[in-house]
Design a protein around this motif. Structure first.
Motif, short mmCIF file in Angstrom:
data_model
loop_
_atom_site.label_atom_id
_atom_site.label_comp_id
_atom_site.label_asym_id
_atom_site.label_seq_id
_atom_site.Cartn_x
_atom_site.Cartn_y
_atom_site.Cartn_z
N PRO A 124 0.81 -1.22 0.00
CA PRO A 124 0.00 0.00 0.00
C PRO A 124 0.85 1.27 0.00
O PRO A 124 0.54 2.24 -0.72
CB PRO A 124 -0.83 -0.14 1.28
CG PRO A 124 -0.97 -1.62 1.45
CD PRO A 124 0.34 -2.20 1.01
N ALA A 125 1.91 1.30 0.77
CA ALA A 125 2.75 2.50 0.84
C ALA A 125 3.46 2.76 -0.48
O ALA A 125 3.49 3.90 -0.98
CB ALA A 125 3.77 2.35 1.97
N ASN A 126 4.04 1.72 -1.07
CA ASN A 126 4.74 1.88 -2.34
C ASN A 126 3.77 2.28 -3.45
O ASN A 126 4.11 3.08 -4.33
CB ASN A 126 5.45 0.58 -2.73
CG ASN A 126 6.66 0.31 -1.88
OD1 ASN A 126 7.14 1.19 -1.16
ND2 ASN A 126 7.18 -0.92 -1.95
N LEU A 127 2.57 1.70 -3.40
CA LEU A 127 1.56 2.02 -4.40
C LEU A 127 1.18 3.50 -4.34
O LEU A 127 1.13 4.19 -5.36
CB LEU A 127 0.33 1.14 -4.20
CG LEU A 127 -0.82 1.35 -5.18
CD1 LEU A 127 -0.41 1.00 -6.59
CD2 LEU A 127 -2.03 0.51 -4.75
N GLU A 128 0.89 4.00 -3.15
CA GLU A 128 0.51 5.41 -3.01
C GLU A 128 1.63 6.33 -3.48
O GLU A 128 1.38 7.33 -4.16
CB GLU A 128 0.16 5.71 -1.55
CG GLU A 128 -1.14 5.07 -1.06
CD GLU A 128 -2.34 5.46 -1.93
OE1 GLU A 128 -2.41 6.63 -2.37
OE2 GLU A 128 -3.18 4.58 -2.17
N ALA A 129 2.86 5.99 -3.12
CA ALA A 129 3.99 6.82 -3.54
C ALA A 129 4.13 6.83 -5.06
O ALA A 129 4.36 7.89 -5.66
CB ALA A 129 5.28 6.30 -2.90
N ALA A 130 3.96 5.68 -5.68
CA ALA A 130 4.10 5.59 -7.14
C ALA A 130 3.00 6.34 -7.86
O ALA A 130 3.25 7.03 -8.86
CB ALA A 130 4.10 4.12 -7.57
N ARG A 132 -4.28 -2.85 -12.56
CA ARG A 132 -4.12 -4.10 -11.84
C ARG A 132 -4.72 -4.07 -10.44
O ARG A 132 -5.08 -5.13 -9.91
CB ARG A 132 -2.63 -4.45 -11.76
CG ARG A 132 -2.05 -4.90 -13.10
CD ARG A 132 -2.47 -6.31 -13.40
NE ARG A 132 -2.56 -6.55 -14.85
CZ ARG A 132 -2.88 -7.72 -15.37
NH1 ARG A 132 -3.14 -8.74 -14.59
NH2 ARG A 132 -2.97 -7.87 -16.67
N ILE A 133 -4.85 -2.89 -9.85
CA ILE A 133 -5.34 -2.85 -8.47
C ILE A 133 -6.78 -2.33 -8.37
O ILE A 133 -7.39 -2.40 -7.30
CB ILE A 133 -4.41 -2.02 -7.55
CG1 ILE A 133 -4.25 -0.57 -8.03
CG2 ILE A 133 -3.04 -2.68 -7.47
CD1 ILE A 133 -5.15 0.42 -7.42
N ASN A 134 -7.34 -1.84 -9.48
CA ASN A 134 -8.73 -1.38 -9.46
C ASN A 134 -9.68 -2.53 -9.77
O ASN A 134 -9.34 -3.44 -10.54
CB ASN A 134 -8.95 -0.27 -10.49
CG ASN A 134 -8.41 1.07 -10.03
OD1 ASN A 134 -7.91 1.19 -8.92
ND2 ASN A 134 -8.51 2.07 -10.89
N ILE A 154 -9.55 -3.01 -5.58
CA ILE A 154 -9.84 -4.35 -5.09
C ILE A 154 -9.70 -4.35 -3.57
O ILE A 154 -8.72 -3.82 -3.03
CB ILE A 154 -8.86 -5.37 -5.70
CG1 ILE A 154 -9.05 -5.45 -7.21
CG2 ILE A 154 -9.04 -6.75 -5.07
CD1 ILE A 154 -7.98 -6.28 -7.91
N ARG A 155 -10.66 -4.94 -2.89
CA ARG A 155 -10.58 -5.01 -1.42
C ARG A 155 -10.09 -6.37 -0.96
O ARG A 155 -9.01 -6.49 -0.39
CB ARG A 155 -11.94 -4.68 -0.82
CG ARG A 155 -12.34 -3.21 -1.02
CD ARG A 155 -13.62 -2.90 -0.27
NE ARG A 155 -14.00 -1.50 -0.45
CZ ARG A 155 -15.09 -0.95 0.08
NH1 ARG A 155 -15.91 -1.69 0.83
NH2 ARG A 155 -15.37 0.32 -0.14
N ALA A 201 -3.10 -7.29 -4.36
CA ALA A 201 -2.14 -8.17 -5.06
C ALA A 201 -2.83 -9.27 -5.85
O ALA A 201 -2.15 -10.07 -6.51
CB ALA A 201 -1.17 -8.78 -4.06
N SER A 202 -4.16 -9.32 -5.83
CA SER A 202 -4.90 -10.41 -6.47
C SER A 202 -4.63 -10.50 -7.97
O SER A 202 -4.65 -11.60 -8.53
CB SER A 202 -6.41 -10.24 -6.25
OG SER A 202 -6.72 -10.42 -4.89
N ARG A 203 -4.42 -9.38 -8.60
CA ARG A 203 -4.21 -9.36 -10.06
C ARG A 203 -2.81 -8.85 -10.40
O ARG A 203 -2.59 -8.33 -11.48
CB ARG A 203 -5.28 -8.50 -10.74
CG ARG A 203 -6.70 -9.01 -10.58
CD ARG A 203 -6.89 -10.30 -11.37
NE ARG A 203 -8.27 -10.73 -11.38
CZ ARG A 203 -8.81 -11.54 -10.48
NH1 ARG A 203 -8.06 -11.99 -9.48
NH2 ARG A 203 -10.07 -11.89 -10.56
N TRP A 204 -1.90 -9.01 -9.48
CA TRP A 204 -0.54 -8.50 -9.68
C TRP A 204 0.38 -9.66 -10.07
O TRP A 204 0.80 -10.45 -9.23
CB TRP A 204 -0.04 -7.80 -8.43
CG TRP A 204 1.31 -7.16 -8.58
CD1 TRP A 204 2.45 -7.48 -7.89
CD2 TRP A 204 1.67 -6.11 -9.47
NE1 TRP A 204 3.49 -6.68 -8.31
CE2 TRP A 204 3.04 -5.83 -9.28
CE3 TRP A 204 0.96 -5.37 -10.43
CZ2 TRP A 204 3.72 -4.84 -10.00
CZ3 TRP A 204 1.63 -4.39 -11.15
CH2 TRP A 204 3.00 -4.13 -10.93
#
Length: 284
Positions: A104-110, A130-132, A144-145, A154-157
């Motif tokens: 979550p942290a890396n995603l928000e930063a990116a 990939r995360i929506n 995705i929750r 990470a389900s579709r990562w």
């Protein structure tokens, strides 16, 4: 070719797009092959003016079903992905995805970092895709929750899979041309080309359909104008549309044939879509 009431098993079709795309046409692949094989001559060019996730164009490119493939997309975020994959920045993008640790942290930063190049925007777009939920990129799309087996975002990562697909498309870059443009405008440019096969899969917003508005940023399409243009094309034509009386009437008005074909929705519900063209005898 399977009968029209037979649902294509998507798992049996090669997956080539880097996108999870709402309304994707991977399920249509066997019928695309049959359509192009039915032509007396191999198309000099295959045009897809509303390319989105590009599964149909990629099928044509990978299987050598046309000499040249032209993909057109208006959405700048989707366009950045195709521009990057078809450029010498593709290997770097693929490696960047593999190196990225999805937290979550890396995603928000990116996602909050300014995109200073098409490659940056492509990277952010693939992350969002990939995360929506449902791969939706339009404003307001939720993430995705829980996902598969409670894996959440990470389900579709699948970064290694993305790397493989991106590099495979990059290897075909001499055969594929991408244009960031209005598909309708490009369609007019091709009106007199008899050596082109054209696949039209516009956002489904006709007859009051709201799904297209929710799924796509650039969902507004003048369907009456699109049918009028399609009817004047000299090249071969295949269109896909949501089943509705309005679309059936538009096709009939412009002397185009229609056939209903079975498919499954994202939620595995059995549905039928319309295939539209001048001569659909190859479907029989």
């Amino acid at each position: 070719m399977p009968p029209l009431d037979s649902i294509i098993n998507v798992a049996s079709v090669p997956q080539r797009s880097p996108f999870r795309y709402p309304g994707g046409k991977t399920w249509l692949t066997p019928r695309i092959r049959a359509w192009l094989a039915s032509r007396p001559q191999r198309p000099a060019e295959f045009l897809e003016p509303f390319v989105g996730g590009g599964s149909v164009s990629l099928c044509v490119a990978f299987e050598g079903l046309a000499d040249q493939i032209t993909m057109v997309e208006r959405d700048p975020h989707v366009a950045a992905v195709w521009q990057t994959i078809l450029s010498d920045s593709a290997p770097e993008l693929a490696e960047r995805l593999v190196r990225f640790e999805l937290t979550p942290a890396n995603l928000e930063a990116a996602l909050m970092s300014p995109a200073t190049s098409p490659a940056d925007l492509a990277f952010q777009t693939i992350l969002r895709n990939r995360i929506n939920r449902g791969g939706i990129l339009a404003a307001g799309a939720g993430r995705i929750r829980h996902g598969e087996h409670g894996k959440g975002i990470a389900s579709r990562w699948y970064p290694q899979t993305l790397q493989h697909r991106i590099l495979a498309i990059y290897a075909l870059r001499q055969r594929i041309r991408f244009l960031e443009a209005d598909g309708m405008a490009i369609l007019h440019d091709y009106a007199q080309r008899a050596d082109v096969a054209i696949f039209l899969d516009p956002p489904y917003t006709a007859a009051g359909k709201r799904a297209g508005q929710r799924l796509y940023t650039y969902a507004d399409v003048d369907h009456h104008a699109l049918f009028a243009c399609a009817a004047q094309l000299r090249g071969d034509l295949l269109m896909t549309y949501d089943q509705s009386p309005e679309i059936a009437d538009l096709a009939a008005h412009h002397h185009l044939q229609t056939r209903l074909v079975a498919m499954k929705s994202t939620h595995h519900a059995q549905m039928r879509e319309l295939l539209i063209g001048r001569d659909l005898a190859w479907l029989e």
